[in-house]
Design a protein around this motif. Sequence first.
Motif, mmCIF file in Angstrom:
data_model
loop_
_atom_site.group_PDB
_atom_site.id
_atom_site.type_symbol
_atom_site.label_atom_id
_atom_site.label_comp_id
_atom_site.label_asym_id
_atom_site.label_seq_id
_atom_site.Cartn_x
_atom_site.Cartn_y
_atom_site.Cartn_z
ATOM 1 N N MET A 11 0.836 -1.195 0.000
ATOM 2 C CA MET A 11 0.000 0.000 0.000
ATOM 3 C C MET A 11 0.877 1.254 0.000
ATOM 4 S SD MET A 11 -2.891 -1.415 -0.099
ATOM 5 C CE MET A 11 -4.014 -0.091 0.162
ATOM 6 N N SER A 12 0.583 2.177 -0.870
ATOM 7 C CA SER A 12 1.320 3.429 -0.963
ATOM 8 C C SER A 12 0.749 4.438 0.022
ATOM 9 C CB SER A 12 1.200 3.979 -2.382
ATOM 10 O OG SER A 12 1.729 5.271 -2.438
ATOM 11 N N ARG A 13 1.603 5.242 0.573
ATOM 12 C CA ARG A 13 1.152 6.330 1.435
ATOM 13 C C ARG A 13 0.905 7.596 0.621
ATOM 14 N NH1 ARG A 13 2.345 5.716 7.211
ATOM 15 N NH2 ARG A 13 3.110 3.599 7.468
ATOM 16 N N VAL A 14 1.202 7.550 -0.651
ATOM 17 C CA VAL A 14 0.939 8.682 -1.524
ATOM 18 C C VAL A 14 -0.465 8.538 -2.093
ATOM 19 C CG1 VAL A 14 1.620 9.889 -3.631
ATOM 20 C CG2 VAL A 14 3.375 8.922 -2.133
ATOM 21 N N ARG A 15 -1.248 9.603 -1.988
ATOM 22 C CA ARG A 15 -2.590 9.606 -2.570
ATOM 23 C C ARG A 15 -2.576 10.557 -3.756
ATOM 24 N NH1 ARG A 15 -5.741 11.078 2.655
ATOM 25 N NH2 ARG A 15 -3.822 12.231 2.905
ATOM 26 N N ILE A 16 -3.248 10.151 -4.840
ATOM 27 C CA ILE A 16 -3.208 10.906 -6.086
ATOM 28 C C ILE A 16 -4.626 11.122 -6.600
ATOM 29 C CG2 ILE A 16 -2.385 10.894 -8.469
ATOM 30 C CD1 ILE A 16 -0.125 9.014 -7.477
ATOM 31 N N TRP A 17 -4.888 12.356 -7.048
ATOM 32 C CA TRP A 17 -6.176 12.715 -7.636
ATOM 33 C C TRP A 17 -5.930 13.407 -8.964
ATOM 34 C CZ3 TRP A 17 -4.771 13.458 -2.635
ATOM 35 C CH2 TRP A 17 -5.577 12.915 -1.627
ATOM 36 N N GLY A 18 -6.902 13.331 -9.862
ATOM 37 C CA GLY A 18 -6.798 14.016 -11.146
ATOM 38 C C GLY A 18 -8.137 14.578 -11.568
ATOM 39 N N SER B 105 -8.615 21.501 -23.361
ATOM 40 C CA SER B 105 -8.778 21.116 -21.952
ATOM 41 C C SER B 105 -7.424 21.230 -21.264
ATOM 42 C CB SER B 105 -9.315 19.690 -21.831
ATOM 43 O OG SER B 105 -8.371 18.761 -22.337
ATOM 44 N N PHE B 106 -7.462 21.190 -19.944
ATOM 45 C CA PHE B 106 -6.246 21.108 -19.149
ATOM 46 C C PHE B 106 -6.492 20.096 -18.043
ATOM 47 C CE2 PHE B 106 -8.738 24.405 -17.133
ATOM 48 C CZ PHE B 106 -8.499 24.288 -15.763
ATOM 49 N N HIS B 107 -5.412 19.534 -17.524
ATOM 50 C CA HIS B 107 -5.535 18.484 -16.511
ATOM 51 C C HIS B 107 -4.790 18.904 -15.247
ATOM 52 C CE1 HIS B 107 -6.214 14.430 -15.003
ATOM 53 N NE2 HIS B 107 -4.977 14.478 -14.544
ATOM 54 N N VAL B 108 -5.435 18.725 -14.113
ATOM 55 C CA VAL B 108 -4.836 19.019 -12.810
ATOM 56 C C VAL B 108 -4.610 17.701 -12.086
ATOM 57 C CG1 VAL B 108 -5.137 20.204 -10.599
ATOM 58 C CG2 VAL B 108 -6.108 21.193 -12.691
ATOM 59 N N SER B 109 -3.417 17.536 -11.530
ATOM 60 C CA SER B 109 -3.099 16.368 -10.709
ATOM 61 C C SER B 109 -2.611 16.845 -9.353
ATOM 62 C CB SER B 109 -1.995 15.526 -11.346
ATOM 63 O OG SER B 109 -2.385 15.034 -12.589
ATOM 64 N N LEU B 110 -3.068 16.166 -8.324
ATOM 65 C CA LEU B 110 -2.596 16.427 -6.962
ATOM 66 C C LEU B 110 -2.046 15.128 -6.405
ATOM 67 C CD1 LEU B 110 -5.668 18.417 -5.570
ATOM 68 C CD2 LEU B 110 -3.528 19.360 -6.471
ATOM 69 N N ALA B 111 -0.860 15.186 -5.843
ATOM 70 C CA ALA B 111 -0.269 14.032 -5.161
ATOM 71 C C ALA B 111 0.073 14.489 -3.755
ATOM 72 C CB ALA B 111 0.966 13.538 -5.894
ATOM 73 N N LEU B 112 -0.360 13.725 -2.774
ATOM 74 C CA LEU B 112 -0.206 14.108 -1.375
ATOM 75 C C LEU B 112 0.451 12.983 -0.604
ATOM 76 C CD1 LEU B 112 -0.926 16.031 1.016
ATOM 77 C CD2 LEU B 112 -3.122 14.842 1.137
ATOM 78 N N SER B 113 1.532 13.301 0.081
ATOM 79 C CA SER B 113 2.166 12.364 1.005
ATOM 80 C C SER B 113 2.360 13.101 2.323
ATOM 81 C CB SER B 113 3.513 11.869 0.454
ATOM 82 O OG SER B 113 4.496 12.875 0.583
ATOM 83 N N GLU B 114 2.961 12.442 3.292
ATOM 84 C CA GLU B 114 3.169 13.110 4.575
ATOM 85 C C GLU B 114 4.232 14.200 4.479
ATOM 86 O OE1 GLU B 114 5.289 10.749 7.662
ATOM 87 O OE2 GLU B 114 5.235 9.168 6.144
ATOM 88 N N HIS B 115 5.035 14.217 3.417
ATOM 89 C CA HIS B 115 6.116 15.179 3.292
ATOM 90 C C HIS B 115 5.915 16.243 2.227
ATOM 91 C CE1 HIS B 115 8.547 12.865 6.035
ATOM 92 N NE2 HIS B 115 8.319 11.789 5.311
ATOM 93 N N VAL B 116 5.044 15.997 1.263
ATOM 94 C CA VAL B 116 4.946 16.920 0.134
ATOM 95 C C VAL B 116 3.568 16.874 -0.508
ATOM 96 C CG1 VAL B 116 5.852 15.235 -1.528
ATOM 97 C CG2 VAL B 116 6.142 17.657 -2.008
ATOM 98 N N VAL B 117 3.148 18.037 -0.998
ATOM 99 C CA VAL B 117 1.989 18.136 -1.881
ATOM 100 C C VAL B 117 2.538 18.553 -3.237
ATOM 101 C CG1 VAL B 117 -0.134 19.382 -2.413
ATOM 102 C CG2 VAL B 117 0.384 18.778 -0.045
#
Length: 145
Positions: A5-12, A65-77
């Motif tokens: 399991m990754s601790r990084v969560r990703i949204w698009g 169109s344009f695409h937005v990605s967010l990646a969140l971990s305990e150390h970085v957004v």
Amino acid sequence: MDEYMSRVRIWGLTCPGSLEEVGRARRWTREVLGDSPHADDAALIVTELGANALLHTVSGDPAGSFHVSLALSEHVVCVSVTDAGGAKTVPTVEHPDDGGTHGRGLGMVAALAQHVETLGGEDGRTVTAYLFSSTGVDGATCLPL
């Protein structure tokens, strides 16, 4: 199972090429990041990068169109915005004179983020801004999505 399991969560989020969509991307960013201390800065970054994509590339065309990605971990957004290409110049921080009405957005992004990078070419570029936590890791990275 936890070892896989990754601790990084990703949204698009992919947005149609109209300026009204920049506001939707900003609200979405705040909603996804919730109570993160970086939520407001990330929302401002999305606003600037999304507007740049629409104004300077074919993302702003009627079918764009344009695409937005967010990646969140305990150390970085990591906040990434990918445009649809068509720009012949690479996004750079400008230093307009006091009377200038354009050219401050990427400078503001660079001031808010600890690191900003641009990848890609005329077929589409991704600008990624890294917001490290107060206990951030110098070597932390996110891959643009």
